[in-house]
Design a protein around this motif. Structure first.
Motif, short mmCIF file in Angstrom:
data_model
loop_
_atom_site.label_atom_id
_atom_site.label_comp_id
_atom_site.label_asym_id
_atom_site.label_seq_id
_atom_site.Cartn_x
_atom_site.Cartn_y
_atom_site.Cartn_z
N LYS A 1 0.83 -1.21 0.00
CA LYS A 1 0.00 0.00 0.00
C LYS A 1 0.86 1.26 0.00
O LYS A 1 0.65 2.17 -0.79
N SER A 2 1.85 1.29 0.89
CA SER A 2 2.68 2.50 1.01
C SER A 2 3.55 2.68 -0.22
O SER A 2 3.78 3.81 -0.67
N THR A 3 4.03 1.58 -0.78
CA THR A 3 4.84 1.65 -1.99
C THR A 3 4.02 2.29 -3.12
O THR A 3 4.49 3.16 -3.84
N VAL B 1 6.28 7.90 2.07
CA VAL B 1 5.77 7.13 3.19
C VAL B 1 6.71 5.95 3.42
O VAL B 1 7.23 5.37 2.49
N PHE B 2 6.93 5.62 4.69
CA PHE B 2 7.83 4.54 5.05
C PHE B 2 7.27 3.18 4.59
O PHE B 2 6.14 2.84 4.88
N ALA B 3 8.07 2.43 3.84
CA ALA B 3 7.64 1.10 3.41
C ALA B 3 8.78 0.12 3.65
O ALA B 3 9.93 0.44 3.41
N ALA C 1 4.28 -1.70 8.84
CA ALA C 1 5.21 -0.59 8.65
C ALA C 1 4.46 0.73 8.85
O ALA C 1 5.03 1.71 9.33
N THR C 2 3.20 0.76 8.49
CA THR C 2 2.41 1.98 8.60
C THR C 2 1.41 1.88 9.73
O THR C 2 0.66 0.91 9.80
N LEU C 3 1.41 2.85 10.63
CA LEU C 3 0.34 2.91 11.64
C LEU C 3 -0.45 4.20 11.50
O LEU C 3 -1.66 4.23 11.71
N SER D 1 -5.50 8.30 0.68
CA SER D 1 -4.95 8.04 2.01
C SER D 1 -4.36 6.64 2.10
O SER D 1 -4.85 5.69 1.50
N ASP D 2 -3.26 6.58 2.84
CA ASP D 2 -2.59 5.31 3.11
C ASP D 2 -2.75 5.07 4.60
O ASP D 2 -2.59 5.97 5.40
N THR D 3 -3.09 3.85 4.96
CA THR D 3 -3.35 3.65 6.38
C THR D 3 -2.88 2.28 6.85
O THR D 3 -2.28 1.52 6.10
MG LIG Z 1 2.31 0.77 4.76
#
Ligand SMILES: [Mg+2]
Ligand SMILES: Nc1nc2c(ncn2[C@@H]2O[C@H](COP(=O)(O)OP(=O)(O)OP(=O)(O)O)[C@@H](O)[C@H]2O)c(=O)[nH]1
Length: 401
Positions: free
Chosen positions: A212-214, A224-226, A232-234, A251-253
């Motif tokens: 998702k973040s990628t 965003v950190f991936a 990895a994502t909070l 949005s990334d969640t």
């Molecule tokens: Mg993520």
């Protein structure tokens, strides 16, 4: 299996039962996931113990014989913690701790611990702390507090030791306080969301570690950190994205997981509101994962719990670069064809039919099919946008597929 760079990894043992409802292969896959969770939390799995049981033993999860094996192994191999692949009842937890006299964690404590470790903002920390205390409250027992809590490592992050050593009343007060704090933040967040205006909201959702973040980084040029660990994502990141002139919010969640602790779902209410408020969901799937169909089911179940299952959705099958499947030789009539033998093309057909075309297969890593992905998203966002702003319909031309 997993790469282990850190020499300080804590040595742990995993324990799972093979029940009548789950076959051996399934339970191995579940333990693979538990091992990945353990690795993410900073542990190294030294051995797995499994036992065939109709249902877990109500007192000690596994039977006496298996427990003896476990005791011996723990004593002889400097094991720091034992992790059970299910939620332990307070009684089971207490009994097993008395027997093993080392840290006893279950799947839920492990997930909570990873969340505690990864929480960056005070908001995320508050949410995790609340979930941890709620899980902890019925499990506060003498032995556990003074023995296990003095050690560091997996399962021990989050609520500080001084609080742990006190009694339930203090934990209850802390829960009340955290809830109040979260209510205030929730109110601020919901005001923020309503201030974002009428732009179409798109949310990237899916199982943890699917990319998702990628994809967020690729589409929105954000950073965003991936990484290849779970959760990895909070914290939620929202970016304004423009495709062919058409602006929308992306949005990334936080990622989902099988048996996500209910305490976490409740305390992450505001984070999940981002999903609840979305006009369009991009459900990202890691098609290279052997269990991806079950991942889809877990995600849908959580979507149901947060009342978001009926939103317009595009299924995005990611990591096509890493997809492999089993093959059947032409002359082998003994093997029955299952979904494990599907080629990517067969999966495409299957899902195209199921989702009425709202499906795309991509590789975020190799940037394969990204243009098609953008067009698909554009088309869907446009449909929603023009119902909201009918007058600027002409601004956004329909694109041919
Ligand atoms: Mg993520
Ligand atoms: N092979 C392959 N790996 C990918 C692809 N997309 C992402 N990854 C890798 O998958 C791992 C997880 O990626 P993330 O973007 O952090 O996944 P996420 O869904 O945001 O994960 P959480 O935030 O932990 O829920 C990283 O190591 C990525 O490099 C892809 O298309 N192919």
């Amino acid at each position: 299996m997993l790469e282990k760079k850190n020499l300080d990894y804590e040595r742990v043992v995993l324990v799972g039962v093979i029940t009548t409802t789950q076959n051996e292969e399934k339970s191995h896959e579940y333990l693979d996931e538990l091992e990945f969770l353990t690795y993410t939390a900073g542990g190294e799995v030294v051995k797995r113990f499994t036992q065939r049981l109709e249902t877990p033993n109500p007192k000690t999860f596994i039977g006496t014989g298996k427990m003896d094996e476990l005791i011996q192994f723990v004593e002889e191999n400097e094991i720091g913690a034992v992790i059970f692949d299910d939620e332990l009842t307070p009684a089971q937890q207490n009994n097993i701790e008395k027997i093993l006299r080392i840290k006893v964690l279950d799947r839920t404590t492990l997930i909570l611990d990873i969340f505690a470790q990864r929480a960056q903002t005070s908001y995320a920390r508050t949410q995790v702390e609340l979930a941890q205390y709620e899980y902890l409250l019925p499990r506060l027992t003498g032995l556990w507090t003074h023995l296990e809590r003095q050690r560091g490592g997996i399962g021990m992050r989050g609520p500080g030791e001084t609080e742990i050593e006190t009694d339930r009343r203090i934990v209850r007060d802390r829960i009340a306080l955290l809830k109040k704090k979260l209510e205030t933040i929730d109110r601020q967040m919901s005001t923020q969301r309503s201030n974002r205006g009428a732009l179409v909201r798109v949310a990237l959702i899916g199982y943890t570690n699917v990319g998702k973040s990628t994809l967020m980084n690729l589409i929105s040029k954000s950073e965003v950190f991936a990484e290849n660990k779970l959760f990895a994502t909070l914290d939620t990141t929202v970016r304004k994205v423009v495709i062919g002139n058409l602006p929308f919010l992306l949005s990334d969640t936080v990622g989902f997981i099988r048996k996500l602790p209910t305490q976490l779902i409740e305390s992450f209410k505001s984070t999940l509101d981002e999903v609840r408020d979305a006009d369009l969901l991009l459900h990202i799937v890691d098609i290279s994962h052997p269990n991806f169909e079950e991942h889809i089911a877990s995600v849908n179940q959580i979507l149901g719990e947060i009342k978001s299952i009926n939103k317009p959705t595009i299924m995005v099958f990611n990591k096509i670069d890493a997809y492999t499947h089993q093959t059947i030789e032409d002359d082998d009539l003994m093997i029955e064809k299952t979904s494990r033998h599907f080629s990517l093309e067969e999966w495409k057909q299957t899902w195209m039919n199921r989702m009425n075309g709202d499906v795309i297969f991509i590789s975020a890593l190799n940037k394969e099919n990204i243009q098609e992905f953008r067009e698909k998203v554009y088309k869907k966002v446009r449909e929603i946008h023009i119902t909201r702003f009918p007058y600027n319909n002409f601004l956004y031309p329909e694109i041919e597929e």
